[in-house]
Design an enzyme around this catalytic site. Sequence first.
Site, mmCIF file in Angstrom:
data_model
loop_
_atom_site.group_PDB
_atom_site.id
_atom_site.type_symbol
_atom_site.label_atom_id
_atom_site.label_comp_id
_atom_site.label_asym_id
_atom_site.label_seq_id
_atom_site.Cartn_x
_atom_site.Cartn_y
_atom_site.Cartn_z
ATOM 1 N N ARG D 199 50.855 52.240 45.289
ATOM 2 C CA ARG D 199 50.119 51.229 44.535
ATOM 3 C C ARG D 199 49.554 50.170 45.466
ATOM 4 O O ARG D 199 50.165 49.831 46.474
ATOM 5 C CB ARG D 199 51.051 50.496 43.563
ATOM 6 N N ASP D 208 35.222 39.135 39.051
ATOM 7 C CA ASP D 208 34.650 40.015 38.030
ATOM 8 C C ASP D 208 35.296 39.622 36.702
ATOM 9 O O ASP D 208 35.890 38.548 36.611
ATOM 10 C CB ASP D 208 34.859 41.504 38.384
#
Lengths: 264, 264, 264, 264, 264
Positions: D199, D208
Site C-alpha cells: 500500500r 483534487d
Amino acid sequence: MSLPALARIALCAAVLLVTMALPVRAADREALLTQPGVFGTFAVFQMDHDWWDLPGEARVIAVAEVKGLVEQFSRTIVVESYLMRGLSDHADLMFRVHAHALSDTQQFLASLQGTRFGRHLVATSYLHGVTKPAVYAPGFPEDLKQALQGPGDAGTKSYAIVMPIRKDAEWWALDHASRGTLMQEHTKAALPYINTVKRKLYHSSGLDDFDFITYFETDKLEEFHGLIRALEQVKEYRHDRRFGHPTLLGTIRPLDDILELFAR
Amino acid sequence: MSLPALARIALCAAVLLVTMALPVRAADREALLTQPGVFGTFAVFQMDHDWWDLPGEARVIAVAEVKGLVEQFSRTIVVESYLMRGLSDHADLMFRVHAHALSDTQQFLASLQGTRFGRHLVATSYLHGVTKPAVYAPGFPEDLKQALQGPGDAGTKSYAIVMPIRKDAEWWALDHASRGTLMQEHTKAALPYINTVKRKLYHSSGLDDFDFITYFETDKLEEFHGLIRALEQVKEYRHDRRFGHPTLLGTIRPLDDILELFAR
Amino acid sequence: MSLPALARIALCAAVLLVTMALPVRAADREALLTQPGVFGTFAVFQMDHDWWDLPGEARVIAVAEVKGLVEQFSRTIVVESYLMRGLSDHADLMFRVHAHALSDTQQFLASLQGTRFGRHLVATSYLHGVTKPAVYAPGFPEDLKQALQGPGDAGTKSYAIVMPIRKDAEWWALDHASRGTLMQEHTKAALPYINTVKRKLYHSSGLDDFDFITYFETDKLEEFHGLIRALEQVKEYRHDRRFGHPTLLGTIRPLDDILELFAR
Amino acid sequence: MSLPALARIALCAAVLLVTMALPVRAADREALLTQPGVFGTFAVFQMDHDWWDLPGEARVIAVAEVKGLVEQFSRTIVVESYLMRGLSDHADLMFRVHAHALSDTQQFLASLQGTRFGRHLVATSYLHGVTKPAVYAPGFPEDLKQALQGPGDAGTKSYAIVMPIRKDAEWWALDHASRGTLMQEHTKAALPYINTVKRKLYHSSGLDDFDFITYFETDKLEEFHGLIRALEQVKEYRHDRRFGHPTLLGTIRPLDDILELFAR
Amino acid sequence: MSLPALARIALCAAVLLVTMALPVRAADREALLTQPGVFGTFAVFQMDHDWWDLPGEARVIAVAEVKGLVEQFSRTIVVESYLMRGLSDHADLMFRVHAHALSDTQQFLASLQGTRFGRHLVATSYLHGVTKPAVYAPGFPEDLKQALQGPGDAGTKSYAIVMPIRKDAEWWALDHASRGTLMQEHTKAALPYINTVKRKLYHSSGLDDFDFITYFETDKLEEFHGLIRALEQVKEYRHDRRFGHPTLLGTIRPLDDILELFAR
C-alpha cells in the site's frame, strides 16, 4: 445562381414575410406575458461545431429562415431571446416561449430544430411551467400587500437569470397556513430588491423535474446577488432540495443580434 | 500568397494593434484587481481534437487573432491566463476575467469563441462571483485583524487553484454573530499559511450554482494542501455542502506561452 | 435507377406489406393494453446529426422501412408513438410497446435499430414495467371504490407524461395495511382529476432502476400539474426517493406524422 | 522517402536519445519513490477512435516519440505505466508520475498530450497527492509498530488498484487522538494482508476533489479483496463519504508493452 | 483480390482455427462456472455508429475474427454472451467472463478491443467479482439449508439480469451473527422463487465501486420481478446504499447469433 445571390434573395423573402405577416395583436402578447394559465418554456441550446464549417452564405440563409419562422408563429406564441454564450457553460442561446398550449410551443421548437440553423442546435435543457395567481399573497397583511404593489421598474433590463427549484417532501406536507407564514418571511426579505430585480414565477411540478422555475431580470447583478443571499437566509430555503442546477445566466438580446452573431 | 506569408502578416498586424492600443491605465487594472464590487469570471476551456488537424500556419494565424482580441478588450477588462492541461482533467486552459460589468466579460468571451481559435474551444465550466468588503473581519479581535494585515508575499506565484463552495441551509440560518464566531476560528486556522498562500474570495450566490469561489495562488503546493487540511478541521467546514467539484488546479502562465503551446 | 424512383418503389412495397399483413386481431390489442401480466416498455430515442446529411430520398426510403417493420410486428406487440422533440431534452421520439414477453419487444427494438432509420437513433432511456391487478384498491372503502369506477374520459388525449418512481426502504418495510392506508389518502387526493387525466401504472422493480413507472395522458396539462401538486402533498410522497429524473413529456402522435417530420 | 523508412529512422533516433541521455541517478529515483514531500499524479487516458484509422507506420512513429519523451523527462520525474484496457471502463492506460514539483509533472503530461500519440488520448481523470511521514503510526503501541515493519514482499506485483477517498466533516472534527484510535483499529484489520498487498498513501486535500489516494499492488486479487472487506468493517469506514468512484484497476506493465499494443 | 473473396477466406480460416483448437476440457469449464475463488467479469459494450458505415464484407470479416479469438481463449476462460440491444440503454452486448485470474480476462478483452470489430465497441461498464463459499448459509437452521438444496431448474434460461449492490457502512459494522440473522430473513423471502429464478453471487469490494454483483437467469420475468419485490421488503434492504444503477437486462444468446446481428 451564386450563393451570395441566393442569400440576398432569402433575406428579402424574410423581410417580405415579416411585412406581410398579420400584425401581432398587442392585447394577445400582453395577455400571454401577464395572465395566469399561460405556459412558459425555457429552451436552452448549444451550437454544434459543424455550424462553423458552413460557408458564410449558407449561414446567412439559415439564419434568415429562423427569423421567418419566429414571425410565422407570432400569432400564437411570444418568443423572447437570450444570449447565454460567454456566461453559461453548455449554452449558447435561450428562448423563453409563452403560449396558451404547450403543443403550440412544441410546434415552434420542433420546426426550429428542423431548420438548417436548428439542425446544428443541441437542446441542452427544456424547462416548462405554468403561471398562476399569487398563492400566498392574498393572506399577507395589508401593508405587505401594498408594498408589493409598488411601481417597480418597468424599463428593459440587461440580464436574465433562470433558477429552477425543487421543494422537499416536508414543504409539501406543511399545511397552507404554515407555508404562507414562511412565504411571508421570504417575501419581506425580498422587498428591498423590488425596484431593481423583476421576478416571475412558473409552477412546474409534473411538467419537468422541478416544482418551480424562478425567472429574474435586472440591470444590477450585484443587487440580484444580494436578493438571492437574502432569500438563502430565511427558513423557507431549508426546504429547497434543489436550487439551481442549472442556474442559467444570460443577457436579454433581440433575436436579430443573436442570429447575426452566428451568421458572421 | 502562401500561408506562411499570411501568418507573418497576421503576426505583424497583431503586434501593430498592440502598439497602437490606448495604454491600459494602471490605475484601472489595479482597481479591477483589488476593489469590491468587481465581477470575477473563471472560464475553463478544453481544446477539441479537430484543432490539431489544422495546418501549422492556420494555427499560428488563429492564435495571433486571440492576442489581438485580448489587447482590444484590455481597456474594460483584465484577463489572466492559466495552463490547466496536464493537471486538471477536461481542462486545457482557463481565463480569469475581472470586469465592472459581466456584459463586458460576456462580450469578450463570446468574441473569443467566435475566433478561429475559439471555435475549437469547448467551454467546460463558467464560474462567476463578485468581490465585496470583508464580511466578518470587522468584528474580529484587534490582534487577529493585525495579523491579517501582515505583508504577505507580493511576488508572482506559480500555481493557482479554484475551489467553489456551496454552504448548507443551516449555515445561512445562523445569525451574523454566530457565523462570525465560526469564521474567526476558520481565519485563525488559516493564519500560519498567510505568507505562502494568497487567497481571494468571490461571492457567487445566484450567479452560478455555488455560494463562493475561493481562488488561491502559491509557489508551495504542500503549504496549500496544509491550509486546506487545516480548514477541513474547523467547525465551519461542516456547513460546506459542496467543496470543490470541480477543484481546478493549474499554473499561472503568460497568454503568449499558452497560445504558443497550441500553435506549435 | 434513380433514387427518387427507388423511393417510390420502397413506398409501394411498404404499402403492399401493410395490405398483405394478417389483420391485427382487435381482441389481442385490447388484451395487451388492458390486462395484467403484460410488459410495457418506454423506449426514448434521439436522432443523431448525421441523419440530416442524408439526401431526402434516402430518408424517405429509410422511413418507409420503419412503417413496414411496425406492421410486421403488429401480431405480437402493440406500438404507440410519441413526439418528444420540442418538449423534452435529449429526446426526439418515444415508443410505448406492450407485449406478453419482453423478448418480443427486444426483437422489435433491436430490428428497429438495425434499419437505416434506426442506425441514426441513439437510445437515451429504456424503462420497463409489468401490469398487475390493483394492489391496494380491494381494501378501500366501498364509496372510494365506486368513485374510482366512474366513466372517465375515453377519448383520445393530446399529451403523454412518463414519470418513473423509486420508493425508499422505509416504504417497503411498512406492512401491507399501512401502505394501503397511505395509498388510500393518495387515491382520494387524485380523485378530482379522474375525468381529465388518465393514469396507468407499471411495476418495474428489478426490470430497471425504478420501482414504478407512472404513465399519464391528458388534454389539459394544467389539470395534470394540479394532480401532481395534490400528490406531492400526501404522506406517501415522502417515500419517493426518486420521482421523475427523467420526467418525459411529449404529444401522442400517429407514427406516420412523426416519421414524416424526419423524412422531410 | 517512404513512411516505413521514416518509421525506422524515428525508432533509431529514439534509441539514440535513450543512449545519449544522462544516466538517471538511482538515488533520485529511490528518493522520489520512497520519501515524504513528493507529489504523485495518477493520469488516466482513453484512446480515441481516430487513432486506429492511422496507418500502421504512423502509429509506430507516434509511439516511438512517446518513448523518447519519457526518457527525456527521466531526470526529473519517475513514470510508471499501467494497462487499464480490459479491466476499467473509460480507461486504456494510466501513468503514475512522481515528482518533486507538480510543474514538472505538468510539463511532461502536457508535452505527452502534444505528441502525435497524445493528441489521440482523452484525459479521463487526474488525481494528485503528496506523500507524508506516517501521521498516526508514531502513537501506535510498540507491538503494532513492529508488526508494520515486517519485510513485506519486495517483488514486482501484477495488479495495481487506485482508490481515492473523501472523509466526512465529522472525521476532520475529531481530535488527533480519537482519529489515532480509529486508525489503530484500521491498521490492525489490515495486518493479515501486509505480505500480499503493498500500500502507498497520498494526501490530496485541495489538490483534487478527494482527501486521500490509496494505491495498492498485489499478485493476489482475492487477498486484496479480503483487505478491502476487512477495512469496510472497522469504525473508521463510516467516515468515508466517498470511497472509490473511480476505482481504477489495471496491470503493471512496462511502457514498451503498452505502446506496442497501440502500435500494432 | 476482391473483398467478398477475402471474407470467404477469413471465414474458412476461422473455421479451421476452431477445428484445430485443443478441445476445451469440460471439467475446467465446470470448475470455472461453479467453484469458489473464480473471478467473474461483466463487460458491457455499445457499438459505435461508424460500424454501420463499413461495407458488409468488412463486417463479415471483422465478426469472423471475434469468433476465432473467443475459441483461442477457451482454454483459460469461459465466455458467455448476451444481447442487451433493445432492452438496456447504452448497451448492445455483454460478455460474462469467468477466469482463474483477471489477467487472463484482461488479455481476452484487450485483444477483443484490438480486433476490427472491437475497435467499434465502446466499453460502457466493467464489473468484477470473485466467487466464494456461502458466507451465512452454514449458520442457517437445517430446514432452510435443505430447502436451499432443492433441485432448481437446470435448463437454459432466456433472460439474464445483473444488479450490482453497495452496502452502507452500518451493514459492515454489524457483527457476523446479526448479518446472518438478516440474511436468513432475506433467504426465506427468496425461497418461493428458487425454482424459477437462478441466482449467482459475486463479491466485488475493491474490484469495482460495488460490494456485490448479483446475477440472475430466468424464463419468467414476472417471477423475477416478484423476487426483487420480496427482497425489497426485508430489513436487509435498508442497508443497500446502491441497488442497481446500472440494472442490466438482456437475453442469453449464442455468440454466433449476436455477431450475425452486427454482421448483416
